[in-house]
Write a protein that holds these residues in place. Structure first.
Motif, short mmCIF file in Angstrom:
data_model
loop_
_atom_site.label_atom_id
_atom_site.label_comp_id
_atom_site.label_asym_id
_atom_site.label_seq_id
_atom_site.Cartn_x
_atom_site.Cartn_y
_atom_site.Cartn_z
N SER A 104 0.83 -1.21 0.00
CA SER A 104 0.00 0.00 0.00
C SER A 104 0.87 1.26 0.00
N LEU A 105 2.08 1.16 0.54
CA LEU A 105 2.97 2.33 0.55
C LEU A 105 3.49 2.68 -0.84
N THR A 106 3.61 1.65 -1.67
CA THR A 106 4.28 1.87 -2.96
C THR A 106 3.48 2.84 -3.86
N SER A 107 2.19 2.97 -3.60
CA SER A 107 1.43 3.90 -4.43
C SER A 107 1.51 5.33 -3.89
N ARG A 108 2.09 5.47 -2.69
CA ARG A 108 2.09 6.80 -2.07
C ARG A 108 3.48 7.41 -1.89
N VAL A 109 4.50 6.54 -1.81
CA VAL A 109 5.83 7.03 -1.40
C VAL A 109 6.87 6.73 -2.47
#
Ligand code: PLP
Length: 319
Positions: A104-109
């Motif tokens: 889920s972090l990969t789409s934001r960070v």
């Protein structure tokens, strides 16, 4: 070298395929991090307070600025960090249970470095630097995999591990205590080592493993422990997160359990002793280092072993 045909036999092993045949093979996880830091030329890295001290080796070596960040009881950063262009945010997929969160972090960070040292079976994500350490999951003396794109050609020497595999053979033939000193010597050897390619022996061993059997054995053992212990466990996670985990993290605020388990020959490591020295007692990370019991669920064990662990814990709690 010309291939020799015939003569005496080498150690028997199956030669099929590695789990990550397309990743870069290096000697250790920390050296994968060094490779990433060198190639991306980051000026600063954010990494969790709750982590092993070996991770800091390449950061000190390259003299890069670093900042530790806190994590919560879900084993997630308390706050997401949005690094600048020349900075990186390292996240650990703790025990192999944080795959969905890291995803889920990969789409934001941006500039995320995914440390899958504890999550061998979590596939790399395109565009995100990721590394794995084989010793945490398998009987090898060195070995790590690195996923990174546009990797420049670098000319590394190859690690040689036959001389440092004594602990693997001693444990196999004589049991855990017999090989322990040799195991420690190998761990010391790996500390401060330059980046090298994975040894051929590790490559051969990692090419002979039945990975789907390993993964399903780990899942089955983990699920059994979870079924029996989740009501007592101070950490929670969803069944959706179980996908070839490293250990079963059991959190109980009674450190005597560690002594009891070790006394009954259930060896539980401490992740990580350095955290107890570096951080105040009221911090979450201190509590995790003190009270988290990483129960073994690996491919060497079956449900009878898991049942023994559960019974030890429940009878300890009844005392
Ligand atoms: C979370 C984590 N990352 C990285 C490492 C370093 O791996 P290696 O010993 O292969 O350098 C460890 C080692 O214990 C670890 O626990």
């Amino acid at each position: 070298m010309t291939r020799v045909i015939g003569g005496y036999f080498e150690l028997e092993n199956r030669f099929e395929s590695e789990y990550y045949p397309n990743l870069i093979r290096l000697n250790t996880g920390r050296n994968c991090l060094e490779y990433i830091l060198r190639t991306k030329a980051y000026k600063k890295i954010y990494l969790p307070e709750y982590s092993c001290d070996t991770l800091i080796e390449p950061i000190l070596k390259l003299d890069i600025e670093f900042e530790k960040y806190p994590i919560n009881m879900n084993l997630e950063p308390e706050k997401i960090i949005y690094p600048k262009q020349d900075e990186a945010f390292l996240v650990i997929n703790y025990f192999g249970l944080k795959g969905r969160y890291v995803n889920s972090l990969t789409s934001r960070v941006n500039n995320l470095i995914i440390n899958n040292s504890q999550a061998f079976f979590e596939a790399p994500i395109k565009g995100f630097d990721t590394f794995y350490s084989a010793r945490k999951f398998f009987g090898v003396a060195d070995g790590a995999y690195l996923h990174t794109e546009d990797a420049p050609e670098m000319d590394f020497k190859q690690e040689v591990s036959w001389k440092r595999s004594e602990h693997l053979l001693r444990r196999l033939e004589n049991g855990a205590n017999d090989g322990y000193k040799a195991y420690k010597r190998n761990e010391e050897y790996l500390s401060g080592k330059e980046i090298k390619l994975m040894s051929d022996l590790s490559y051969r061993i990692l090419s002979g493993i039945d990975y789907s059997a390993v993964k399903s054995r780990r899942n089955r053992n983990f699920k059994y422990l979870h079924l029996k212990l989740k009501g007592l466990n101070g950490i929670s996670f969803s069944d959706w997160d179980i996908d070839g985990p490293m250990v079963y993290p059991f959190y109980l605020e009674n450190d005597d359990l560690r002594k009891e388990l070790i006394l009954k020959k259930v060896y539980v490591a401490r992740y990580w002793p350095n955290v107890l020295q570096n951080i105040d007692e009221d911090k979450q990370e201190y509590k995790l280092a003190k009270f988290l019991f990483p129960l073994p669920v690996d491919q060497r064990y079956g449900l009878l072993d898991m049942d023994k662990i559960c019974k030890l814990i429940t009878s300890f709690l009844k005392r």
